[in-house]
Design an enzyme around this catalytic site. Structure first.
Site, PDB file in Angstrom:
ATOM      1  N   HIS A  44      -3.636  -6.320  -2.697  1.00  0.00           N
ATOM      2  CA  HIS A  44      -4.454  -5.456  -2.092  1.00  0.00           C
ATOM      3  C   HIS A  44      -5.371  -6.998  -1.000  1.00  0.00           C
ATOM      4  O   HIS A  44      -6.190  -6.647  -0.521  1.00  0.00           O
ATOM      5  CB  HIS A  44      -4.916  -4.655  -2.885  1.00  0.00           C
ATOM      6  CG  HIS A  44      -4.817  -3.502  -3.266  1.00  0.00           C
ATOM      7  ND1 HIS A  44      -4.537  -3.041  -2.818  1.00  0.00           N
ATOM      8  CD2 HIS A  44      -3.981  -3.538  -4.582  1.00  0.00           C
ATOM      9  CE1 HIS A  44      -4.195  -1.488  -3.628  1.00  0.00           C
ATOM     10  NE2 HIS A  44      -3.625  -1.923  -4.719  1.00  0.00           N
ATOM     11  N   ASP A 186       5.151  -5.453   2.773  1.00  0.00           N
ATOM     12  CA  ASP A 186       5.919  -4.664   2.509  1.00  0.00           C
ATOM     13  C   ASP A 186       7.632  -4.747   3.746  1.00  0.00           C
ATOM     14  O   ASP A 186       8.854  -4.622   3.469  1.00  0.00           O
ATOM     15  CB  ASP A 186       6.159  -3.620   1.595  1.00  0.00           C
ATOM     16  CG  ASP A 186       5.333  -3.374   0.702  1.00  0.00           C
ATOM     17  OD1 ASP A 186       4.990  -4.470   0.390  1.00  0.00           O
ATOM     18  OD2 ASP A 186       5.324  -2.342   0.600  1.00  0.00           O
TER      19      ASP A 186
END
Ligand code: GAF
Length: 393
Positions: A44, A186
């Site tokens: 995060h 990602d």
């Protein structure tokens, strides 16, 4: 005990066979693949312009297909457990198209990538998708689909080949067509990863440094909790908003620019929840840089400690862990030869990642299995390469 997954060549031959069954007249002309990822540390932090340290997995999504002279686009997924129609048909409009998201959900990633593809004039085509990335396990099955699809499109109608543009287009696809305001990690690692290396990504400058991770005495174990709590989708944008509010209350563009000292001094400007979210992010950014240094020096013990600190912070401050992930981490940490363990990915279920000595792997798996209240799945992995075209010869 350890799950085996088809390698890229097995997937490719499955996808080619499926293509032949569906579109009998000719074999596919082009093929591409892109990997899922596991994040070693830096959770995060990407949407806060911080650092992350992921590596690509040997699990990949493969796309095969051909341009057609016929009307429209057809894409079929070979996913065994797709609970939605496996085939989708749609038409491209002249300007590169305006494809709205809808059902089946898996096709939204495909539509999003087409929508954000960086070259006009895509031809109509047919494609078959096959993947070995576990779905819904927090190992980036969606990013691997986006990046594999983009790489496939590059062979139908080349863009300028710029890799960062590809990363950003795939991230946009996720924002607009899957409704997830994800960071860059990602898609970035799925494009840029190198075999035997983790990537320390600076999510502000979008530069990455390779961190070698090919020590044969080490193993990276991924344990899938096989749970996915319903909070996953709704809580992610809330976390992101809290971080933006914290940065703005401190007069900064992002939490990347905030030090612990500044955060502590301005604590009264933030409510308790926002403060704790910010505290996780500010510390996690520092931890990630330190962890990359530790890995470079071969200080696995220090790296492992930082993994556990990261997990505890995600559990207590960021509140994105869950009982199942906590159990898996605690069980792993009881085994001799384990350096560190933590939840990985967005949270609320999915997987843990554990760094351990190779000789301790059997003991670790047995112990985790015995201690975990659910049914885990194990994957022993190595850092693998990023997206690429595949030869069909
Ligand atoms: C998800 C997101 F897609 C990533 O961008 C990242 O924020 C991650 O959660 C948490 O680190 O995988």
């Amino acid at each position: 005990m350890v799950s085996k997954f088809p390698d890229v060549w097995t997937l490719l031959s499955d996808a080619r066979r499926r293509y032949g069954e569906l579109f009998a007249e000719e074999p596919p002309q082009v093929a591409a693949c892109a990997p899922g990822r596991v994040n070693l540390i830096g959770e995060h932090t990407d949407y806060n312009q911080g650092f992350v340290l992921p590596m690509a997995l040997p699990f990949v999504t493969v796309v095969v297909g051909s341009p057609t002279s016929g009307q429209g686009v057809t894409v079929v997924t070979a996913a065994e457990d797709a609970d939605e129609p496996r085939r989708v048909d749609f038409t491209l409009t002249g300007d590169g198209c305006s494809l709205s998201p809808g059902l089946p959900r898996w096709a939204n990633y495909v539509k999003g990538v087409i929508q954000h593809y960086r070259a006009p004039g895509l031809p109509n085509f047919r494609a078959v998708v096959a993947s070995s990335v576990p779905l819904g396990g927090g190992l980036s099955s969606s990013a691997s689909l986006e990046v594999a699809f983009y790489t496939f499109l590059q062979q139908l109608k080349p863009d300028n080949g710029e890799k960062l543009g590809k990363v950003l287009a795939c991230q946009q696809a996720e924002h607009t067509h899957a409704g997830v305001p994800c960071g860059i990690m990602d898609q970035f690692v799925s494009v840029f990863a190198r075999e035997g290396q983790a990537l320390l990504i600076d999510c502000r400058s979008l530069e990455a440094t390779s961190v070698p991770l090919a020590d044969p005495s080490l193993v990276i174990l991924i344990t899938n909790s096989n749970v996915k709590h319903s909070l996953t989708g709704s809580e992610y944008p809330i976390r992101r908003r809290h971080c933006e509010q914290a940065a703005s209350a401190l007069g900064k563009d992002s939490l990347r620019d905030v030090t612990i000292k500044e955060l502590e001094e301005a604590k009264e400007k933030l409510d308790d929840v926002t403060y704790r979210r910010a505290r996780h992010v500010v510390e996690e950014i520092q931890r990630t840089v330190q962890a990359a240094e530790a890995l470079k020096k071969g200080s696995y013990k220090e790296f492992g400690q930082l993994m556990v600190e990261s997990h505890n912070s995600l559990r207590d401050l960021y509140e994105v862990s869950c009982q199942e992930l906590d159990e898996l981490v605690s069980a792993a940490m009881e085994v001799e030869g384990v350096f560190g363990s933590r939840m990985t990915g967005g949270g609320f279920g999915g997987c843990t990642v554990t760094l351990l000595l190779a000789h301790a792997i059997d003991k670790a798996i047995l112990h985790i299995q015995e201690k975990y209240s659910g049914t885990p799945t194990f994957y022993v992995t190595t850092p693998s390469e990023g997206s690429r075209t595949l030869s069909l010869i």
